[in-house]
Design an enzyme around this catalytic site. Structure first.
Site, mmCIF file in Angstrom:
data_model
loop_
_atom_site.group_PDB
_atom_site.id
_atom_site.type_symbol
_atom_site.label_atom_id
_atom_site.label_comp_id
_atom_site.label_asym_id
_atom_site.label_seq_id
_atom_site.Cartn_x
_atom_site.Cartn_y
_atom_site.Cartn_z
ATOM 1 N N ASP A 197 0.904 -1.146 0.000
ATOM 2 C CA ASP A 197 0.000 0.000 0.000
ATOM 3 C C ASP A 197 0.944 1.197 0.000
ATOM 4 O OD1 ASP A 197 -1.398 2.296 0.911
ATOM 5 O OD2 ASP A 197 -3.015 0.997 1.585
ATOM 6 N N HIS A 198 1.014 1.890 -1.137
ATOM 7 C CA HIS A 198 2.106 2.869 -1.261
ATOM 8 C C HIS A 198 2.004 4.010 -0.242
ATOM 9 C CE1 HIS A 198 -0.736 5.137 -3.826
ATOM 10 N NE2 HIS A 198 0.029 6.194 -3.603
ATOM 11 N N HIS A 260 -5.811 2.912 1.559
ATOM 12 C CA HIS A 260 -5.034 4.041 2.076
ATOM 13 C C HIS A 260 -5.663 4.711 3.297
ATOM 14 C CE1 HIS A 260 -3.134 3.323 -1.677
ATOM 15 N NE2 HIS A 260 -3.904 4.084 -2.426
HETATM 16 C C1 BG6 Z 1 -4.137 4.760 -5.890
HETATM 17 C C2 BG6 Z 1 -5.550 4.846 -6.412
HETATM 18 O O1 BG6 Z 1 -3.985 3.636 -5.067
HETATM 19 O O2 BG6 Z 1 -3.845 5.942 -5.151
HETATM 20 C C3 BG6 Z 1 -5.728 6.071 -7.271
HETATM 21 O O3 BG6 Z 1 -5.834 3.678 -7.175
HETATM 22 C C4 BG6 Z 1 -5.312 7.308 -6.515
HETATM 23 O O4 BG6 Z 1 -7.068 6.203 -7.721
HETATM 24 C C5 BG6 Z 1 -3.922 7.133 -5.915
HETATM 25 O O5 BG6 Z 1 -5.324 8.398 -7.424
HETATM 26 C C6 BG6 Z 1 -3.571 8.284 -5.001
HETATM 27 O O6 BG6 Z 1 -2.227 8.177 -4.643
HETATM 28 P P1 BG6 Z 1 -1.385 9.480 -4.269
HETATM 29 O O7 BG6 Z 1 -0.072 8.944 -3.813
HETATM 30 O O8 BG6 Z 1 -1.309 10.291 -5.517
HETATM 31 O O9 BG6 Z 1 -2.162 10.168 -3.197
#
Ligand code: BG6
Length: 507
Positions: A197-198, A260
Protein backbone atom coordinates in the site's frame (compact mmCIF):
# COMPACT_ATOMS: atom_id res chain seq x y z
CA UNK A 1 10.80 0.60 10.54
CA UNK A 2 14.34 -0.27 11.54
CA UNK A 3 15.38 0.40 7.97
CA UNK A 4 14.01 3.91 8.19
CA UNK A 5 15.76 4.96 11.36
CA UNK A 6 19.06 3.55 10.08
CA UNK A 7 19.01 5.27 6.73
CA UNK A 8 22.26 6.99 5.87
CA UNK A 9 22.88 10.25 4.02
CA UNK A 10 22.04 8.61 0.67
CA UNK A 11 18.71 7.89 2.30
CA UNK A 12 18.50 4.09 2.08
CA UNK A 13 20.85 2.69 4.72
CA UNK A 14 23.35 0.53 2.95
CA UNK A 15 23.43 -1.88 0.08
CA UNK A 16 20.94 -4.71 -0.55
CA UNK A 17 22.19 -8.23 -1.19
CA UNK A 18 22.67 -9.18 -4.86
CA UNK A 19 19.29 -10.13 -6.31
CA UNK A 20 16.96 -10.31 -9.29
CA UNK A 21 13.75 -8.30 -9.34
CA UNK A 22 11.17 -9.80 -11.68
CA UNK A 23 8.54 -7.30 -12.67
CA UNK A 24 5.25 -8.78 -13.92
CA UNK A 25 3.28 -6.23 -15.93
CA UNK A 26 6.54 -4.56 -16.94
CA UNK A 27 5.00 -2.80 -19.93
CA UNK A 28 2.17 -1.30 -17.86
CA UNK A 29 1.67 2.18 -16.51
CA UNK A 30 2.48 1.50 -12.87
CA UNK A 31 5.71 -0.30 -13.72
CA UNK A 32 6.86 2.51 -15.99
CA UNK A 33 5.78 5.44 -13.82
CA UNK A 34 6.59 4.18 -10.37
CA UNK A 35 8.36 0.86 -10.02
CA UNK A 36 11.17 1.16 -12.57
CA UNK A 37 12.01 4.77 -11.60
CA UNK A 38 12.02 3.70 -7.92
CA UNK A 39 14.50 0.92 -8.71
CA UNK A 40 16.60 3.43 -10.65
CA UNK A 41 16.60 5.68 -7.59
CA UNK A 42 17.76 2.80 -5.40
CA UNK A 43 20.46 1.91 -7.93
CA UNK A 44 21.92 5.40 -8.22
CA UNK A 45 21.95 5.78 -4.44
CA UNK A 46 23.94 2.55 -4.15
CA UNK A 47 21.09 0.81 -2.37
CA UNK A 48 20.98 -1.95 -4.98
CA UNK A 49 24.70 -2.68 -4.99
CA UNK A 50 26.74 -3.46 -8.07
CA UNK A 51 25.09 -6.85 -8.73
CA UNK A 52 21.43 -6.98 -9.64
CA UNK A 53 19.13 -7.79 -12.54
CA UNK A 54 15.70 -6.37 -13.28
CA UNK A 55 13.74 -8.75 -15.48
CA UNK A 56 10.51 -7.47 -17.02
CA UNK A 57 7.79 -10.02 -17.78
CA UNK A 58 4.67 -9.12 -19.75
CA UNK A 59 2.60 -10.15 -22.74
CA UNK A 60 3.90 -7.42 -25.06
CA UNK A 61 6.64 -8.90 -27.25
CA UNK A 62 9.89 -6.99 -26.64
CA UNK A 63 13.63 -7.65 -26.65
CA UNK A 64 15.97 -6.59 -23.85
CA UNK A 65 16.95 -3.59 -25.98
CA UNK A 66 13.41 -2.46 -26.76
CA UNK A 67 12.43 -2.90 -23.08
CA UNK A 68 15.39 -0.73 -22.04
CA UNK A 69 14.41 1.89 -24.62
CA UNK A 70 10.70 2.08 -23.68
CA UNK A 71 11.45 2.02 -19.94
CA UNK A 72 13.99 4.81 -20.50
CA UNK A 73 11.60 6.98 -22.49
CA UNK A 74 8.88 6.54 -19.90
CA UNK A 75 11.16 7.20 -16.92
CA UNK A 76 12.58 10.34 -18.50
CA UNK A 77 9.14 11.81 -19.12
CA UNK A 78 7.16 10.73 -16.06
CA UNK A 79 9.57 9.68 -13.36
CA UNK A 80 8.47 10.31 -9.79
CA UNK A 81 12.01 10.41 -8.50
CA UNK A 82 13.14 13.65 -10.09
CA UNK A 83 15.10 14.15 -13.29
CA UNK A 84 16.80 11.06 -14.72
CA UNK A 85 20.51 11.49 -15.41
CA UNK A 86 21.16 9.96 -18.89
CA UNK A 87 24.55 8.54 -17.87
CA UNK A 88 23.23 7.00 -14.67
CA UNK A 89 20.28 5.67 -16.63
CA UNK A 90 22.55 3.89 -19.11
CA UNK A 91 24.39 2.16 -16.25
CA UNK A 92 21.08 1.13 -14.67
CA UNK A 93 19.51 0.10 -17.99
CA UNK A 94 22.35 -2.33 -18.73
CA UNK A 95 20.85 -4.42 -15.88
CA UNK A 96 17.37 -4.54 -17.45
CA UNK A 97 16.22 -7.68 -19.23
CA UNK A 98 12.94 -8.84 -20.67
CA UNK A 99 11.18 -12.18 -20.82
CA UNK A 100 7.87 -12.10 -22.76
CA UNK A 101 4.97 -14.44 -22.12
CA UNK A 102 1.34 -15.01 -21.27
CA UNK A 103 0.66 -15.02 -17.55
CA UNK A 104 -0.86 -18.50 -17.68
CA UNK A 105 1.59 -20.10 -20.08
CA UNK A 106 3.67 -22.72 -18.31
CA UNK A 107 6.37 -22.63 -20.97
CA UNK A 108 6.91 -18.88 -20.40
CA UNK A 109 7.71 -19.57 -16.73
CA UNK A 110 10.16 -22.31 -17.67
CA UNK A 111 11.89 -19.77 -19.91
CA UNK A 112 11.81 -17.19 -17.14
CA UNK A 113 13.38 -19.70 -14.74
CA UNK A 114 16.12 -20.47 -17.23
CA UNK A 115 16.75 -16.78 -17.84
CA UNK A 116 17.03 -16.15 -14.10
CA UNK A 117 19.45 -19.04 -13.59
CA UNK A 118 21.64 -17.79 -16.44
CA UNK A 119 21.68 -14.23 -15.10
CA UNK A 120 22.37 -15.46 -11.58
CA UNK A 121 25.32 -17.48 -12.82
CA UNK A 122 26.79 -14.78 -15.05
CA UNK A 123 26.24 -11.91 -12.60
CA UNK A 124 26.85 -13.93 -9.42
CA UNK A 125 23.47 -12.97 -7.96
CA UNK A 126 23.24 -15.84 -5.50
CA UNK A 127 19.59 -16.78 -6.10
CA UNK A 128 17.75 -13.99 -4.22
CA UNK A 129 14.56 -13.20 -6.12
CA UNK A 130 11.86 -10.60 -5.69
CA UNK A 131 8.73 -11.05 -7.81
CA UNK A 132 6.70 -7.88 -8.23
CA UNK A 133 3.08 -8.20 -9.41
CA UNK A 134 2.05 -4.97 -11.07
CA UNK A 135 -0.42 -6.55 -13.50
CA UNK A 136 -4.21 -6.27 -13.53
CA UNK A 137 -5.38 -8.14 -10.40
CA UNK A 138 -7.35 -10.72 -12.41
CA UNK A 139 -4.10 -12.46 -13.35
CA UNK A 140 -2.55 -12.60 -9.84
CA UNK A 141 -3.82 -16.15 -9.18
CA UNK A 142 -2.42 -17.40 -12.53
CA UNK A 143 0.98 -15.88 -11.90
CA UNK A 144 1.21 -17.21 -8.38
CA UNK A 145 0.14 -20.69 -9.45
CA UNK A 146 2.58 -20.77 -12.35
CA UNK A 147 5.44 -19.58 -10.17
CA UNK A 148 4.65 -22.46 -7.82
CA UNK A 149 4.48 -25.00 -10.64
CA UNK A 150 7.73 -23.80 -12.16
CA UNK A 151 9.44 -24.25 -8.79
CA UNK A 152 10.19 -20.52 -8.60
CA UNK A 153 8.45 -19.80 -5.31
CA UNK A 154 11.02 -21.45 -3.06
CA UNK A 155 14.62 -20.36 -2.50
CA UNK A 156 17.09 -22.53 -4.38
CA UNK A 157 19.63 -22.52 -1.54
CA UNK A 158 19.27 -22.31 2.26
CA UNK A 159 20.77 -18.83 2.41
CA UNK A 160 18.89 -17.22 -0.46
CA UNK A 161 15.39 -15.75 -0.34
CA UNK A 162 12.33 -15.44 -2.56
CA UNK A 163 9.76 -12.71 -1.90
CA UNK A 164 6.69 -11.46 -3.70
CA UNK A 165 5.18 -7.97 -3.74
CA UNK A 166 1.50 -7.82 -4.61
CA UNK A 167 -0.10 -4.54 -5.63
CA UNK A 168 -3.50 -3.34 -4.52
CA UNK A 169 -6.37 -3.94 -5.07
CA UNK A 170 -5.98 -7.13 -3.05
CA UNK A 171 -9.41 -8.58 -3.79
CA UNK A 172 -12.60 -6.63 -4.45
CA UNK A 173 -14.45 -7.77 -1.31
CA UNK A 174 -13.87 -10.04 1.65
CA UNK A 175 -14.63 -13.25 -0.25
CA UNK A 176 -12.25 -12.51 -3.13
CA UNK A 177 -9.53 -11.24 -0.77
CA UNK A 178 -9.78 -14.51 1.16
CA UNK A 179 -9.61 -16.50 -2.05
CA UNK A 180 -6.57 -14.57 -3.19
CA UNK A 181 -4.87 -14.98 0.18
CA UNK A 182 -5.55 -18.68 -0.08
CA UNK A 183 -4.10 -18.96 -3.62
CA UNK A 184 -1.02 -17.01 -2.59
CA UNK A 185 -0.52 -19.00 0.62
CA UNK A 186 -0.87 -22.29 -1.28
CA UNK A 187 2.37 -21.38 -2.97
CA UNK A 188 4.23 -18.89 -0.76
CA UNK A 189 4.62 -18.62 3.00
CA UNK A 190 3.16 -15.50 4.63
CA UNK A 191 6.66 -14.27 5.51
CA UNK A 192 7.51 -14.18 1.78
CA UNK A 193 4.47 -12.06 0.90
CA UNK A 194 4.59 -8.25 0.82
CA UNK A 195 1.18 -6.68 0.11
CA UNK A 196 1.95 -3.13 -0.90
CA UNK A 197 0.00 0.00 0.00
CA UNK A 198 2.11 2.87 -1.26
CA UNK A 199 0.72 5.26 1.38
CA UNK A 200 2.75 3.42 3.99
CA UNK A 201 5.93 4.31 2.08
CA UNK A 202 5.29 8.05 2.34
CA UNK A 203 7.69 9.62 4.84
CA UNK A 204 4.94 11.74 6.32
CA UNK A 205 2.76 8.69 6.96
CA UNK A 206 5.61 6.98 8.78
CA UNK A 207 6.15 10.21 10.66
CA UNK A 208 2.79 9.67 12.33
CA UNK A 209 4.39 6.94 14.41
CA UNK A 210 7.47 9.04 15.08
CA UNK A 211 5.37 12.00 16.13
CA UNK A 212 3.34 9.88 18.50
CA UNK A 213 5.96 7.58 19.93
CA UNK A 214 9.17 9.61 19.99
CA UNK A 215 7.75 12.68 21.72
CA UNK A 216 6.58 13.10 25.26
CA UNK A 217 3.99 15.80 24.66
CA UNK A 218 1.50 14.33 22.20
CA UNK A 219 0.81 10.82 23.42
CA UNK A 220 -0.62 11.76 26.83
CA UNK A 221 -3.31 13.76 24.99
CA UNK A 222 -3.92 11.14 22.30
CA UNK A 223 -7.12 9.62 23.67
CA UNK A 224 -10.81 10.10 24.40
CA UNK A 225 -10.13 12.36 27.40
CA UNK A 226 -8.59 15.08 25.26
CA UNK A 227 -9.52 14.40 21.64
CA UNK A 228 -12.93 15.58 20.48
CA UNK A 229 -12.78 13.99 17.04
CA UNK A 230 -10.47 13.16 14.14
CA UNK A 231 -10.82 14.07 10.47
CA UNK A 232 -8.93 12.31 7.71
CA UNK A 233 -9.12 13.75 4.21
CA UNK A 234 -7.57 12.27 1.06
CA UNK A 235 -8.61 14.69 -1.65
CA UNK A 236 -7.58 14.67 -5.29
CA UNK A 237 -8.16 17.24 -7.99
CA UNK A 238 -7.62 14.70 -10.75
CA UNK A 239 -10.57 12.84 -12.20
CA UNK A 240 -10.38 9.19 -13.21
CA UNK A 241 -8.15 10.13 -16.16
CA UNK A 242 -7.58 7.11 -18.41
CA UNK A 243 -8.77 4.59 -15.80
CA UNK A 244 -12.52 4.93 -16.39
CA UNK A 245 -12.93 1.22 -17.18
CA UNK A 246 -11.11 0.11 -14.02
CA UNK A 247 -12.78 2.73 -11.87
CA UNK A 248 -16.30 1.81 -12.99
CA UNK A 249 -16.01 -1.54 -11.26
CA UNK A 250 -14.03 -0.17 -8.33
CA UNK A 251 -15.23 3.18 -6.93
CA UNK A 252 -13.75 5.31 -4.18
CA UNK A 253 -14.69 3.00 -1.30
CA UNK A 254 -12.63 0.11 -2.67
CA UNK A 255 -9.96 2.25 -4.31
CA UNK A 256 -9.10 4.56 -1.41
CA UNK A 257 -11.01 3.84 1.81
CA UNK A 258 -10.40 0.08 2.09
CA UNK A 259 -6.69 0.65 1.64
CA UNK A 260 -5.03 4.04 2.08
CA UNK A 261 -7.56 5.76 4.31
CA UNK A 262 -7.98 2.82 6.69
CA UNK A 263 -4.18 2.58 6.87
CA UNK A 264 -4.04 6.22 7.96
CA UNK A 265 -6.82 5.57 10.46
CA UNK A 266 -4.97 2.66 12.02
CA UNK A 267 -1.77 4.67 12.36
CA UNK A 268 -3.60 7.51 14.10
CA UNK A 269 -5.41 5.13 16.43
CA UNK A 270 -2.82 2.39 17.02
CA UNK A 271 -1.54 1.53 20.50
CA UNK A 272 2.22 1.80 21.08
CA UNK A 273 3.74 -1.43 19.75
CA UNK A 274 6.13 -3.36 22.00
CA UNK A 275 8.90 -2.74 19.44
CA UNK A 276 9.31 -1.54 15.90
CA UNK A 277 9.34 -4.88 14.26
CA UNK A 278 6.95 -6.06 11.60
CA UNK A 279 4.99 -8.42 13.82
CA UNK A 280 4.53 -6.03 16.74
CA UNK A 281 3.49 -3.05 14.59
CA UNK A 282 1.17 -5.07 12.38
CA UNK A 283 -0.45 -6.84 15.33
CA UNK A 284 -1.36 -3.47 16.84
CA UNK A 285 -2.67 -2.09 13.55
CA UNK A 286 -4.86 -5.15 13.09
CA UNK A 287 -6.39 -4.58 16.54
CA UNK A 288 -7.52 -1.11 15.45
CA UNK A 289 -9.34 -2.49 12.42
CA UNK A 290 -10.92 -5.16 14.57
CA UNK A 291 -12.12 -2.52 17.06
CA UNK A 292 -13.91 -0.36 14.49
CA UNK A 293 -17.65 -0.76 14.99
CA UNK A 294 -18.99 -2.86 12.08
CA UNK A 295 -21.49 -1.12 9.82
CA UNK A 296 -25.07 -2.34 9.71
CA UNK A 297 -27.85 -1.15 7.43
CA UNK A 298 -28.87 1.69 9.70
CA UNK A 299 -25.31 2.88 10.23
CA UNK A 300 -24.61 2.91 6.51
CA UNK A 301 -27.67 5.11 6.00
CA UNK A 302 -26.65 7.48 8.81
CA UNK A 303 -22.88 7.46 8.70
CA UNK A 304 -21.74 6.88 5.11
CA UNK A 305 -22.15 9.29 2.23
CA UNK A 306 -21.24 8.72 -1.39
CA UNK A 307 -21.05 11.14 -4.27
CA UNK A 308 -20.09 11.44 -7.90
CA UNK A 309 -18.46 14.41 -9.60
CA UNK A 310 -20.56 16.54 -11.90
CA UNK A 311 -19.12 19.12 -14.33
CA UNK A 312 -17.42 22.09 -12.72
CA UNK A 313 -14.28 24.18 -12.71
CA UNK A 314 -10.86 23.44 -11.39
CA UNK A 315 -9.07 26.74 -11.17
CA UNK A 316 -10.48 28.44 -14.25
CA UNK A 317 -10.55 25.25 -16.31
CA UNK A 318 -13.93 23.64 -17.00
CA UNK A 319 -13.91 19.87 -16.44
CA UNK A 320 -16.46 17.21 -17.42
CA UNK A 321 -18.55 15.05 -15.16
CA UNK A 322 -17.55 11.51 -14.19
CA UNK A 323 -20.26 10.14 -16.47
CA UNK A 324 -18.69 11.95 -19.44
CA UNK A 325 -15.27 10.37 -18.88
CA UNK A 326 -14.00 7.81 -21.42
CA UNK A 327 -14.89 4.24 -20.45
CA UNK A 328 -17.62 5.33 -18.02
CA UNK A 329 -21.30 4.36 -18.33
CA UNK A 330 -23.31 7.58 -18.92
CA UNK A 331 -25.77 6.37 -16.24
CA UNK A 332 -23.04 5.16 -13.88
CA UNK A 333 -23.66 4.94 -10.13
CA UNK A 334 -20.03 4.41 -9.22
CA UNK A 335 -19.00 6.68 -6.37
CA UNK A 336 -16.04 9.03 -6.80
CA UNK A 337 -16.45 10.42 -3.28
CA UNK A 338 -17.02 8.81 0.10
CA UNK A 339 -17.35 10.32 3.55
CA UNK A 340 -17.89 8.13 6.58
CA UNK A 341 -18.01 8.33 10.34
CA UNK A 342 -16.23 5.51 12.17
CA UNK A 343 -16.34 4.64 15.83
CA UNK A 344 -13.51 2.71 17.42
CA UNK A 345 -14.80 0.67 20.31
CA UNK A 346 -11.79 0.45 22.60
CA UNK A 347 -10.58 2.12 25.79
CA UNK A 348 -8.59 4.79 24.05
CA UNK A 349 -11.14 5.92 21.50
CA UNK A 350 -14.63 5.09 22.82
CA UNK A 351 -16.99 7.89 21.79
CA UNK A 352 -14.48 9.76 19.58
CA UNK A 353 -15.74 9.91 16.00
CA UNK A 354 -13.28 9.49 13.15
CA UNK A 355 -14.61 11.25 10.07
CA UNK A 356 -13.03 10.06 6.83
CA UNK A 357 -13.46 11.39 3.33
CA UNK A 358 -11.90 10.89 -0.04
CA UNK A 359 -12.81 12.03 -3.51
CA UNK A 360 -11.72 12.85 -6.98
CA UNK A 361 -12.09 16.30 -8.56
CA UNK A 362 -12.25 18.02 -5.20
CA UNK A 363 -11.25 21.61 -4.53
CA UNK A 364 -7.63 20.88 -3.62
CA UNK A 365 -5.14 18.02 -3.76
CA UNK A 366 -4.33 17.26 -0.17
CA UNK A 367 -4.06 14.38 2.25
CA UNK A 368 -4.45 15.61 5.77
CA UNK A 369 -5.23 14.35 9.24
CA UNK A 370 -6.77 16.78 11.71
CA UNK A 371 -7.03 16.00 15.40
CA UNK A 372 -9.42 18.33 17.17
CA UNK A 373 -8.95 18.57 20.92
CA UNK A 374 -11.65 19.22 23.45
CA UNK A 375 -12.15 22.84 24.47
CA UNK A 376 -10.75 24.15 27.76
CA UNK A 377 -13.15 22.99 30.50
CA UNK A 378 -13.91 26.47 31.78
CA UNK A 379 -13.32 29.80 30.06
CA UNK A 380 -12.44 32.64 32.40
CA UNK A 381 -12.32 35.29 29.69
CA UNK A 382 -15.20 37.43 28.62
CA UNK A 383 -14.69 36.18 25.08
CA UNK A 384 -16.40 32.80 25.07
CA UNK A 385 -16.22 31.91 21.45
CA UNK A 386 -12.77 30.34 21.46
CA UNK A 387 -11.70 27.90 18.77
CA UNK A 388 -10.60 24.45 19.94
CA UNK A 389 -6.96 23.42 19.48
CA UNK A 390 -6.32 21.51 16.30
CA UNK A 391 -3.33 19.50 15.23
CA UNK A 392 -2.97 19.16 11.45
CA UNK A 393 -0.73 16.51 9.97
CA UNK A 394 -0.25 17.32 6.33
CA UNK A 395 0.72 14.15 4.52
CA UNK A 396 0.92 15.70 1.04
CA UNK A 397 1.64 17.81 -0.92
CA UNK A 398 2.83 20.46 1.60
CA UNK A 399 4.26 17.95 4.03
CA UNK A 400 4.23 19.34 7.53
CA UNK A 401 2.59 19.64 10.91
CA UNK A 402 0.76 22.58 12.38
CA UNK A 403 -1.05 23.29 15.55
CA UNK A 404 -3.59 26.01 16.22
CA UNK A 405 -4.12 27.73 19.54
CA UNK A 406 -5.59 30.85 21.05
CA UNK A 407 -3.34 33.87 21.62
CA UNK A 408 -3.96 37.32 22.99
CA UNK A 409 -4.23 39.89 20.25
CA UNK A 410 -1.84 42.82 20.83
CA UNK A 411 -3.53 45.83 22.39
CA UNK A 412 -5.26 46.95 25.53
CA UNK A 413 -8.31 44.73 25.07
CA UNK A 414 -8.31 41.12 26.26
CA UNK A 415 -9.14 39.76 22.85
CA UNK A 416 -8.25 36.27 21.69
CA UNK A 417 -7.17 35.30 18.19
CA UNK A 418 -6.58 31.86 16.71
CA UNK A 419 -2.96 31.42 15.57
CA UNK A 420 -0.98 28.63 13.93
CA UNK A 421 2.45 27.17 14.64
CA UNK A 422 3.91 25.45 11.60
CA UNK A 423 6.55 22.86 10.83
CA UNK A 424 7.34 22.31 7.16
CA UNK A 425 9.25 19.21 6.09
CA UNK A 426 10.91 21.09 3.28
CA UNK A 427 12.11 23.91 5.51
CA UNK A 428 12.99 21.65 8.42
CA UNK A 429 14.87 18.95 6.58
CA UNK A 430 15.44 20.52 3.14
CA UNK A 431 14.88 18.72 -0.15
CA UNK A 432 12.03 16.61 -1.28
CA UNK A 433 10.83 13.46 0.44
CA UNK A 434 11.55 10.10 -1.20
CA UNK A 435 9.32 8.17 -3.55
CA UNK A 436 7.09 5.86 -1.52
CA UNK A 437 7.81 3.04 -3.97
CA UNK A 438 11.57 3.38 -3.51
CA UNK A 439 11.16 3.27 0.27
CA UNK A 440 8.99 0.16 0.14
CA UNK A 441 11.12 -1.68 -2.42
CA UNK A 442 14.15 -0.92 -0.33
CA UNK A 443 12.47 -2.32 2.79
CA UNK A 444 11.34 -5.44 0.96
CA UNK A 445 14.83 -6.07 -0.43
CA UNK A 446 16.04 -6.01 3.18
CA UNK A 447 13.27 -8.29 4.40
CA UNK A 448 11.55 -5.61 6.48
CA UNK A 449 7.77 -6.12 6.20
CA UNK A 450 6.75 -3.49 8.77
CA UNK A 451 5.31 -1.18 6.12
CA UNK A 452 3.46 -3.89 4.21
CA UNK A 453 0.00 -5.26 4.79
CA UNK A 454 -0.57 -8.67 6.27
CA UNK A 455 -3.23 -11.09 4.99
CA UNK A 456 -5.31 -10.81 8.16
CA UNK A 457 -5.43 -7.03 8.13
CA UNK A 458 -6.39 -6.87 4.44
CA UNK A 459 -9.29 -9.16 5.30
CA UNK A 460 -10.19 -7.08 8.37
CA UNK A 461 -10.36 -3.96 6.17
CA UNK A 462 -12.63 -5.73 3.69
CA UNK A 463 -14.87 -6.92 6.54
CA UNK A 464 -15.51 -3.28 7.38
CA UNK A 465 -16.15 -2.19 3.84
CA UNK A 466 -18.23 -5.18 2.68
CA UNK A 467 -21.50 -4.26 4.48
CA UNK A 468 -21.37 -0.80 2.89
CA UNK A 469 -20.89 -2.34 -0.56
CA UNK A 470 -23.79 -4.70 0.13
CA UNK A 471 -26.15 -1.89 1.15
CA UNK A 472 -25.22 0.16 -1.89
CA UNK A 473 -25.60 -2.68 -4.33
CA UNK A 474 -28.99 -3.59 -2.84
CA UNK A 475 -30.19 0.03 -3.17
CA UNK A 476 -30.45 -0.22 -6.93
CA UNK A 477 -32.89 2.65 -7.33
CA UNK A 478 -31.07 5.07 -5.02
CA UNK A 479 -29.44 8.02 -6.71
CA UNK A 480 -25.82 8.93 -6.06
CA UNK A 481 -25.56 12.57 -4.95
CA UNK A 482 -23.68 14.70 -7.46
CA UNK A 483 -21.14 17.34 -6.48
CA UNK A 484 -19.65 20.01 -8.71
CA UNK A 485 -16.06 19.31 -9.67
CA UNK A 486 -13.84 21.69 -7.74
CA UNK A 487 -16.01 21.55 -4.59
CA UNK A 488 -15.57 19.63 -1.33
CA UNK A 489 -18.11 16.96 -2.19
CA UNK A 490 -21.88 16.67 -1.87
CA UNK A 491 -23.88 18.60 0.71
CA UNK A 492 -24.63 15.28 2.44
CA UNK A 493 -20.98 15.13 3.48
CA UNK A 494 -21.31 18.43 5.38
CA UNK A 495 -24.54 17.25 6.95
CA UNK A 496 -22.78 14.16 8.29
CA UNK A 497 -20.75 16.41 10.60
CA UNK A 498 -23.36 19.12 11.11
CA UNK A 499 -25.63 16.45 12.52
CA UNK A 500 -23.02 16.01 15.28
CA UNK A 501 -22.57 19.79 15.74
CA UNK A 502 -19.23 19.77 13.90
CA UNK A 503 -17.89 20.82 10.52
CA UNK A 504 -15.14 19.77 8.14
CA UNK A 505 -11.99 21.85 8.49
CA UNK A 506 -11.30 22.23 4.79
CA UNK A 507 -7.58 22.63 4.14
C1 BG6 B 1 -4.14 4.76 -5.89
C2 BG6 B 1 -5.55 4.85 -6.41
O1 BG6 B 1 -3.98 3.64 -5.07
O2 BG6 B 1 -3.84 5.94 -5.15
C3 BG6 B 1 -5.73 6.07 -7.27
O3 BG6 B 1 -5.83 3.68 -7.18
C4 BG6 B 1 -5.31 7.31 -6.52
O4 BG6 B 1 -7.07 6.20 -7.72
C5 BG6 B 1 -3.92 7.13 -5.91
O5 BG6 B 1 -5.32 8.40 -7.42
C6 BG6 B 1 -3.57 8.28 -5.00
O6 BG6 B 1 -2.23 8.18 -4.64
P1 BG6 B 1 -1.39 9.48 -4.27
O7 BG6 B 1 -0.07 8.94 -3.81
O8 BG6 B 1 -1.31 10.29 -5.52
O9 BG6 B 1 -2.16 10.17 -3.20
Amino acid sequence: MAADTNRSGSGYGGVAEPCSVILFGASGDLAKRKVIPALYDLAIHDALGPRYALVGFARTPMTDESFRATAGEAAKSISEVGPIDPKEWDGFASNLYYSPGDYNNQEAYAQLGKRLSDLEASKKLGGNRLFYLSTPPEVYPDIVEQLGRAGLARPATPDSWVRIIIEKPFGRDLATAKELNQSVLNVFEEKQVYRIDHYLGKDTVQNLLVLRFSNGIFEPLWNRNYVDHVQITAAETLGVERRGGFYESTGALRDMIQSHVLQLTSLVAVEPPASFDATAVRNEKLKVLQSIRPFNLEMVAQSVVRGQYAPGNLGDKPVPSYRQEPGVNPASKTETFVAAKLLIDNWRWAGVPFYLRTGKRLAKRTTEIMIQFRCAPHIVFRERDIEPNRLYLNIQPDEGISVTFGAKRPGTEMSIGNVTMNFSYREGFGGATRSAYATLLNDCLRGDATLFDRGDSVEAAWSLVDPILDVWSAAKTATVPQYPSGSWGPRESDLLLEHDGRHWCNP
